[in-house]
Design a protein around this motif. Structure first.
Motif, PDB file in Angstrom:
ATOM      1  N   LEU A  75       0.831  -1.209   0.000  1.00  0.00           N
ATOM      2  CA  LEU A  75       0.000   0.000   0.000  1.00  0.00           C
ATOM      3  C   LEU A  75       0.864   1.257   0.000  1.00  0.00           C
ATOM      4  CD1 LEU A  75      -2.740  -1.170   2.499  1.00  0.00           C
ATOM      5  CD2 LEU A  75      -3.163  -0.439   0.144  1.00  0.00           C
ATOM      6  N   PHE A  76       1.956   1.235   0.733  1.00  0.00           N
ATOM      7  CA  PHE A  76       2.876   2.377   0.740  1.00  0.00           C
ATOM      8  C   PHE A  76       3.434   2.609  -0.651  1.00  0.00           C
ATOM      9  CE2 PHE A  76       7.387   3.792   1.958  1.00  0.00           C
ATOM     10  CZ  PHE A  76       7.051   5.133   1.908  1.00  0.00           C
ATOM     11  N   TRP A  77       3.802   1.548  -1.319  1.00  0.00           N
ATOM     12  CA  TRP A  77       4.357   1.636  -2.671  1.00  0.00           C
ATOM     13  C   TRP A  77       3.306   2.110  -3.676  1.00  0.00           C
ATOM     14  CZ3 TRP A  77       5.211  -3.536  -5.718  1.00  0.00           C
ATOM     15  CH2 TRP A  77       5.497  -3.246  -7.048  1.00  0.00           C
ATOM     16  N   ARG A  78       2.143   1.479  -3.675  1.00  0.00           N
ATOM     17  CA  ARG A  78       1.160   1.741  -4.704  1.00  0.00           C
ATOM     18  C   ARG A  78       0.288   2.967  -4.426  1.00  0.00           C
ATOM     19  NH1 ARG A  78       2.813  -0.270  -9.061  1.00  0.00           N
ATOM     20  NH2 ARG A  78       0.694  -0.029  -9.890  1.00  0.00           N
ATOM     21  N   TYR A  79       0.141   3.327  -3.152  1.00  0.00           N
ATOM     22  CA  TYR A  79      -0.726   4.452  -2.803  1.00  0.00           C
ATOM     23  C   TYR A  79       0.048   5.531  -2.044  1.00  0.00           C
ATOM     24  CZ  TYR A  79      -4.710   1.574  -4.228  1.00  0.00           C
ATOM     25  OH  TYR A  79      -5.602   0.825  -4.938  1.00  0.00           O
ATOM     26  N   SER A  80       0.186   5.371  -0.744  1.00  0.00           N
ATOM     27  CA  SER A  80       0.836   6.420   0.051  1.00  0.00           C
ATOM     28  C   SER A  80       1.155   5.900   1.442  1.00  0.00           C
ATOM     29  CB  SER A  80      -0.087   7.645   0.182  1.00  0.00           C
ATOM     30  OG  SER A  80      -1.215   7.322   0.991  1.00  0.00           O
ATOM     31  N   LEU A  81       1.934   6.669   2.161  1.00  0.00           N
ATOM     32  CA  LEU A  81       2.230   6.358   3.556  1.00  0.00           C
ATOM     33  C   LEU A  81       0.953   6.308   4.375  1.00  0.00           C
ATOM     34  CD1 LEU A  81       4.191   6.059   5.991  1.00  0.00           C
ATOM     35  CD2 LEU A  81       4.285   8.571   6.063  1.00  0.00           C
ATOM     36  N   GLU A  82       0.047   7.225   4.119  1.00  0.00           N
ATOM     37  CA  GLU A  82      -1.198   7.271   4.885  1.00  0.00           C
ATOM     38  C   GLU A  82      -2.063   6.036   4.636  1.00  0.00           C
ATOM     39  OE1 GLU A  82       0.679  11.058   4.838  1.00  0.00           O
ATOM     40  OE2 GLU A  82       0.055   9.810   3.145  1.00  0.00           O
ATOM     41  N   ALA A  83      -2.042   5.501   3.425  1.00  0.00           N
ATOM     42  CA  ALA A  83      -2.783   4.275   3.138  1.00  0.00           C
ATOM     43  C   ALA A  83      -2.227   3.121   3.959  1.00  0.00           C
ATOM     44  CB  ALA A  83      -2.712   3.942   1.639  1.00  0.00           C
ATOM     45  N   ALA A  84      -0.901   3.047   4.077  1.00  0.00           N
ATOM     46  CA  ALA A  84      -0.283   2.010   4.903  1.00  0.00           C
ATOM     47  C   ALA A  84      -0.676   2.180   6.368  1.00  0.00           C
ATOM     48  CB  ALA A  84       1.237   2.054   4.748  1.00  0.00           C
ATOM     49  N   MET A  85      -0.734   3.424   6.836  1.00  0.00           N
ATOM     50  CA  MET A  85      -1.132   3.686   8.223  1.00  0.00           C
ATOM     51  C   MET A  85      -2.567   3.231   8.481  1.00  0.00           C
ATOM     52  SD  MET A  85       0.443   7.492   8.893  1.00  0.00           S
ATOM     53  CE  MET A  85       2.200   7.762   9.155  1.00  0.00           C
ATOM     54  N   ILE A  86      -3.461   3.562   7.552  1.00  0.00           N
ATOM     55  CA  ILE A  86      -4.868   3.182   7.706  1.00  0.00           C
ATOM     56  C   ILE A  86      -5.009   1.662   7.732  1.00  0.00           C
ATOM     57  CG2 ILE A  86      -7.121   3.210   6.564  1.00  0.00           C
ATOM     58  CD1 ILE A  86      -6.359   6.010   5.499  1.00  0.00           C
ATOM     59  N   ALA A  87      -4.290   0.968   6.856  1.00  0.00           N
ATOM     60  CA  ALA A  87      -4.366  -0.487   6.811  1.00  0.00           C
ATOM     61  C   ALA A  87      -3.818  -1.097   8.094  1.00  0.00           C
ATOM     62  CB  ALA A  87      -3.584  -1.005   5.609  1.00  0.00           C
ATOM     63  N   HIS A  88      -2.715  -0.567   8.580  1.00  0.00           N
ATOM     64  CA  HIS A  88      -2.118  -1.085   9.817  1.00  0.00           C
ATOM     65  C   HIS A  88      -3.094  -0.936  10.978  1.00  0.00           C
ATOM     66  CE1 HIS A  88       1.948  -1.605  12.070  1.00  0.00           C
ATOM     67  NE2 HIS A  88       0.951  -2.169  12.739  1.00  0.00           N
ATOM     68  N   ALA A  89      -3.697   0.238  11.090  1.00  0.00           N
ATOM     69  CA  ALA A  89      -4.674   0.457  12.159  1.00  0.00           C
ATOM     70  C   ALA A  89      -5.881  -0.466  11.983  1.00  0.00           C
ATOM     71  CB  ALA A  89      -5.118   1.916  12.167  1.00  0.00           C
TER      72      ALA A  89
END
Length: 286
Positions: free
Chosen positions: A256-270
Motif C-alpha cells: 500500500l505504501f508503494w502503490r498508494y501512500s504512507l497514509e494508506a499504509a497507516m490506515i491499513a495497519h490500524a
C-alpha cells in the motif's frame, strides 16, 4: 544607509531549510503521538520494572528514557525518508500538504477503501495463521489473564504507535532506504551515471517488491522483544512464527505504501488491529 549582504543563494538556502523543518515537523509530530501512547500504555510495566532491585532508577526516568530513545529512532526514520522516499516514487499526503498546500482529502478518500479492506484481510489472515502455526497456546496478541479493560487500554498503543509510528519507522524510513539503496546499487552495477534520474527514472517492480519483503521481515524481527515477554523465551519456532506472522501484515502495508501512500499504509495497519481488538474482546468476554 546599510546594505544587505544576503545573497539570493543564501535566501534560497534559508527557504529550503525552513521547508525541510516544516516537513520534518509534520511527520515527526504524527509519529510522536504514538510515542506518547507507548509511554502512557506501558506506565504500569515501567512502574513494576522500577521496583526491581536490579533497576536503580525511577519509573519517571524510565519513561523519559523511552521517549528519548523512541524519538531519536523516529527522527532518523523521518529524515531518511525525507531524502529517499521521493526519489523512489513513494509519497505522503501530509508531506505534500505541508510542501505544496495540496489538500489531503480528495486523494486520501480514494485510498481509504482499499486500505481498510486490505488491513482487515491482513488481520484475519494473521489470526487464522496464528491458530494454525503459532506455538501453543495461541494468544491473538493478548496474555491469558487479559480482561476487557486491558484489551481496550491497548487501543491507543495499537492505533497510534502501531498504525502511525511503526509505519514511519518501517515503511517511510526503512523501506524507502532499502528501495533507494537497491536502486543505487543496481545503477552502479550497470554503470549508470551518478545521477540516478538520468538512467533510470523509477525503480523496477522487482526492486520495489524486494524492498517490500525486506521491510516486512524487519517488521517481524522488530516484534521479537515483545514476543520474548509473551512466550517467556525465544525458541526457534517462536522466532519463526513472530517473523512470519508480522511479515504478513508488513507485506500488505508495504504494498500500500508503494502503490498508494504512507497514509494508506497507516490506515491499513490500524485496520488490522481492529480485528485483533474485536477478537480479543470476544475471547475475554465469552
Amino acid at each position: 544607509m546599510s546594505v544587505s549582504t544576503d545573497t539570493p543563494y543564501e535566501d534560497d538556502r534559508t527557504d529550503r531549510s525552513a521547508s525541510t523543518a516544516r516537513r520534518f515537523g509534520a511527520l515527526f509530530g504524527l509519529g510522536f503521538l504514538g510515542i506518547l501512547a507507548l509511554v502512557v500504555t506501558s506506565a504500569p510495566e515501567l512502574a513494576d520494572l522500577a521496583e526491581s532491585p536490579d533497576v536503580p532508577v525511577s519509573a519517571t526516568v524510565l519513561a523519559i528514557a523511552t521517549v528519548v530513545q523512541s524519538s531519536i529512532l523516529l527522527a532518523v526514520a523521518v529524515l531518511v525518508g525525507l531524502y529517499t522516499a521521493p526519489k523512489v516514487g513513494f509519497r505522503s499526503h501530509v508531506l505534500e500538504r505541508v510542501t505544496t498546500g495540496e489538500p489531503i482529502g480528495p486523494e486520501l478518500r480514494t485510498e481509504v477503501k482499499p486500505a481498510v479492506g486490505l488491513g482487515l484481510v491482513a488481520g484475519l489472515v494473521i489470526v487464522l495463521a496464528e491458530f494454525v502455526l503459532a506455538p501453543s497456546p495461541p494468544t491473538v496478541g493478548e496474555t491469558a489473564d487479559a480482561t476487557a479493560v486491558t484489551v481496550l487500554s491497548s487501543v491507543p498503543l495499537r492505533f497510534l504507535y502501531g498504525g502511525i509510528t511503526e509505519e514511519l519507522l518501517l515503511r517511510w524510513g526503512f523501506m524507502s532506504l532499502v528501495a533507494f539503496g537497491l536502486w543505487w546499487a543496481v545503477g552502479r552495477v550497470r554503470g549508470a551515471d551518478a545521477n540516478l534520474n538520468s538512467a533510470r527514472s523509477t525503480p523496477s517492480s522487482t526492486l520495489l517488491w524486494t524492498a517490500v519483503f525486506v521491510s516486512a521481515i524487519a517488521f517481524g524481527i522488530g516484534h521479537l522483544p515483545a514476543a520474548a515477554t509473551l512466550y517467556g523465551e525465544l525458541t526457534a519456532d517462536v522466532v519463526a512464527w513472530i517473523v512470519l506472522g508480522n511479515a504478513i501484515g508488513g507485506i500488505a502495508f508495504g504494498w500500500l505504501f508503494w502503490r498508494y501512500s504512507l497514509e494508506a499504509a497507516m490506515i491499513a495497519h490500524a485496520s488490522s488491529h481492529v480485528v485483533f481488538v474485536v477478537l480479543s474482546l470476544v475471547i475475554v468476554m465469552v
